[in-house]
Design a protein around this motif. Structure first.
Motif, mmCIF file in Angstrom:
data_model
loop_
_atom_site.group_PDB
_atom_site.id
_atom_site.type_symbol
_atom_site.label_atom_id
_atom_site.label_comp_id
_atom_site.label_asym_id
_atom_site.label_seq_id
_atom_site.Cartn_x
_atom_site.Cartn_y
_atom_site.Cartn_z
ATOM 1 N N ASN A 1 0.835 -1.194 0.000
ATOM 2 C CA ASN A 1 0.000 0.000 0.000
ATOM 3 C C ASN A 1 0.873 1.250 0.000
ATOM 4 O O ASN A 1 1.509 1.564 0.994
ATOM 5 C CB ASN A 1 -0.918 -0.015 1.219
ATOM 6 N N LEU A 2 0.901 1.948 -1.134
ATOM 7 C CA LEU A 2 1.659 3.189 -1.273
ATOM 8 C C LEU A 2 0.724 4.364 -1.054
ATOM 9 O O LEU A 2 -0.367 4.410 -1.624
ATOM 10 C CB LEU A 2 2.278 3.272 -2.676
ATOM 11 N N LYS A 3 1.122 5.298 -0.228
ATOM 12 C CA LYS A 3 0.351 6.525 -0.004
ATOM 13 C C LYS A 3 1.009 7.661 -0.787
ATOM 14 O O LYS A 3 2.235 7.834 -0.735
ATOM 15 C CB LYS A 3 0.331 6.901 1.476
ATOM 16 N N VAL A 4 0.190 8.412 -1.508
ATOM 17 C CA VAL A 4 0.659 9.553 -2.274
ATOM 18 C C VAL A 4 -0.049 10.788 -1.738
ATOM 19 O O VAL A 4 -1.271 10.897 -1.837
ATOM 20 C CB VAL A 4 0.358 9.395 -3.786
ATOM 21 N N GLY A 5 0.706 11.680 -1.143
ATOM 22 C CA GLY A 5 0.147 12.919 -0.618
ATOM 23 C C GLY A 5 0.380 14.055 -1.589
ATOM 24 O O GLY A 5 1.505 14.277 -2.037
ATOM 25 N N LEU A 6 -0.685 14.768 -1.946
ATOM 26 C CA LEU A 6 -0.590 15.913 -2.849
ATOM 27 C C LEU A 6 -1.095 17.155 -2.143
ATOM 28 O O LEU A 6 -2.075 17.100 -1.401
ATOM 29 C CB LEU A 6 -1.416 15.680 -4.117
ATOM 30 N N ASN A 7 -0.437 18.261 -2.395
ATOM 31 C CA ASN A 7 -0.823 19.531 -1.788
ATOM 32 C C ASN A 7 -0.659 20.624 -2.837
ATOM 33 O O ASN A 7 0.461 21.008 -3.168
ATOM 34 C CB ASN A 7 0.056 19.796 -0.567
ATOM 35 N N PHE A 8 -1.775 21.104 -3.385
ATOM 36 C CA PHE A 8 -1.770 22.139 -4.416
ATOM 37 C C PHE A 8 -2.251 23.469 -3.840
ATOM 38 O O PHE A 8 -3.027 23.498 -2.881
ATOM 39 C CB PHE A 8 -2.685 21.748 -5.584
ATOM 40 N N ASP A 9 -1.829 24.567 -4.443
ATOM 41 C CA ASP A 9 -2.256 25.901 -4.031
ATOM 42 C C ASP A 9 -3.745 26.138 -4.303
ATOM 43 O O ASP A 9 -4.384 26.911 -3.609
ATOM 44 C CB ASP A 9 -1.452 26.977 -4.764
ATOM 45 N N LYS A 10 -4.275 25.481 -5.338
ATOM 46 C CA LYS A 10 -5.686 25.635 -5.703
ATOM 47 C C LYS A 10 -6.199 24.293 -6.204
ATOM 48 O O LYS A 10 -5.407 23.387 -6.513
ATOM 49 C CB LYS A 10 -5.843 26.702 -6.784
ATOM 50 N N ALA A 11 -7.512 24.126 -6.274
ATOM 51 C CA ALA A 11 -8.110 22.878 -6.760
ATOM 52 C C ALA A 11 -7.573 22.556 -8.151
ATOM 53 O O ALA A 11 -7.644 23.391 -9.060
ATOM 54 C CB ALA A 11 -9.625 22.992 -6.787
ATOM 55 N N THR A 12 -7.005 21.370 -8.296
ATOM 56 C CA THR A 12 -6.303 20.982 -9.520
ATOM 57 C C THR A 12 -6.669 19.564 -9.907
ATOM 58 O O THR A 12 -6.709 18.680 -9.055
ATOM 59 C CB THR A 12 -4.770 21.059 -9.285
ATOM 60 N N ASP A 13 -6.937 19.336 -11.194
ATOM 61 C CA ASP A 13 -7.136 17.981 -11.699
ATOM 62 C C ASP A 13 -5.763 17.334 -11.846
ATOM 63 O O ASP A 13 -4.851 17.940 -12.428
ATOM 64 C CB ASP A 13 -7.851 17.993 -13.044
ATOM 65 N N ALA A 14 -5.603 16.112 -11.319
ATOM 66 C CA ALA A 14 -4.302 15.444 -11.341
ATOM 67 C C ALA A 14 -4.445 13.995 -11.784
ATOM 68 O O ALA A 14 -5.400 13.316 -11.421
ATOM 69 C CB ALA A 14 -3.664 15.486 -9.960
ATOM 70 N N ASN A 15 -3.485 13.551 -12.582
ATOM 71 C CA ASN A 15 -3.414 12.161 -13.009
ATOM 72 C C ASN A 15 -2.210 11.517 -12.344
ATOM 73 O O ASN A 15 -1.119 12.106 -12.311
ATOM 74 C CB ASN A 15 -3.268 12.065 -14.532
ATOM 75 N N LEU A 16 -2.393 10.304 -11.823
ATOM 76 C CA LEU A 16 -1.310 9.538 -11.223
ATOM 77 C C LEU A 16 -1.055 8.333 -12.120
ATOM 78 O O LEU A 16 -1.974 7.555 -12.389
ATOM 79 C CB LEU A 16 -1.684 9.052 -9.825
ATOM 80 N N THR A 17 0.180 8.185 -12.577
ATOM 81 C CA THR A 17 0.550 7.081 -13.446
ATOM 82 C C THR A 17 1.674 6.292 -12.799
ATOM 83 O O THR A 17 2.689 6.871 -12.404
ATOM 84 C CB THR A 17 1.013 7.604 -14.824
ATOM 85 N N ILE A 18 1.496 4.972 -12.697
ATOM 86 C CA ILE A 18 2.537 4.076 -12.189
ATOM 87 C C ILE A 18 3.176 3.399 -13.395
ATOM 88 O O ILE A 18 2.474 2.888 -14.274
ATOM 89 C CB ILE A 18 1.950 2.986 -11.257
ATOM 90 N N ALA A 19 4.517 3.389 -13.424
ATOM 91 C CA ALA A 19 5.243 2.743 -14.513
ATOM 92 C C ALA A 19 6.407 1.951 -13.949
ATOM 93 O O ALA A 19 6.907 2.254 -12.862
ATOM 94 C CB ALA A 19 5.749 3.792 -15.501
ATOM 95 N N ASP A 20 6.829 0.933 -14.716
ATOM 96 C CA ASP A 20 8.040 0.235 -14.300
ATOM 97 C C ASP A 20 9.236 1.116 -14.656
ATOM 98 O O ASP A 20 9.084 2.174 -15.271
ATOM 99 C CB ASP A 20 8.120 -1.177 -14.889
#
Length: 86
Positions: free
Chosen positions: A17-36
């Motif tokens: 279980n990997l946790k990814v914390g994001l903190n943006f200055d304003k509401a932002t659409d974000a894509n998370l991509t996992i790659a080898d």
């Protein structure tokens, strides 16, 4: 990119279980991509209106080794490496 902070934990991942914390200055659409490590895409998530959020990503299907996670928005892309231990 107006990303104030991005964290990955635990790194190395030992509990599938990997946790990814994001903190943006304003509401932002974000894509998370996992790659080898060779760039082959293994997973993708799209999130709308992210400000300060923590996302949980299962690594149970990944073999032990090094991987990349890319966070991309309309303003840019950021990539970090993480390791999975089995």
């Amino acid at each position: 990119m107006c990303i104030r902070d991005r964290s990955l934990y635990p790194n190395p991942v030992v509990n599938d279980n990997l946790k990814v914390g994001l903190n943006f200055d304003k509401a932002t659409d974000a894509n998370l991509t996992i790659a080898d490590i060779n760039g082959k895409i293994l997973g993708f998530e799209s999130h709308k209106a992210v400000t300060k959020d923590i996302f949980s990503i299962s690594t149970s299907d990944l073999k032990a080794g090094s991987y990349l996670i890319r966070v991309s928005t309309d303003e840019g892309t950021s990539t970090k490496q993480f390791t999975v231990i089995k």
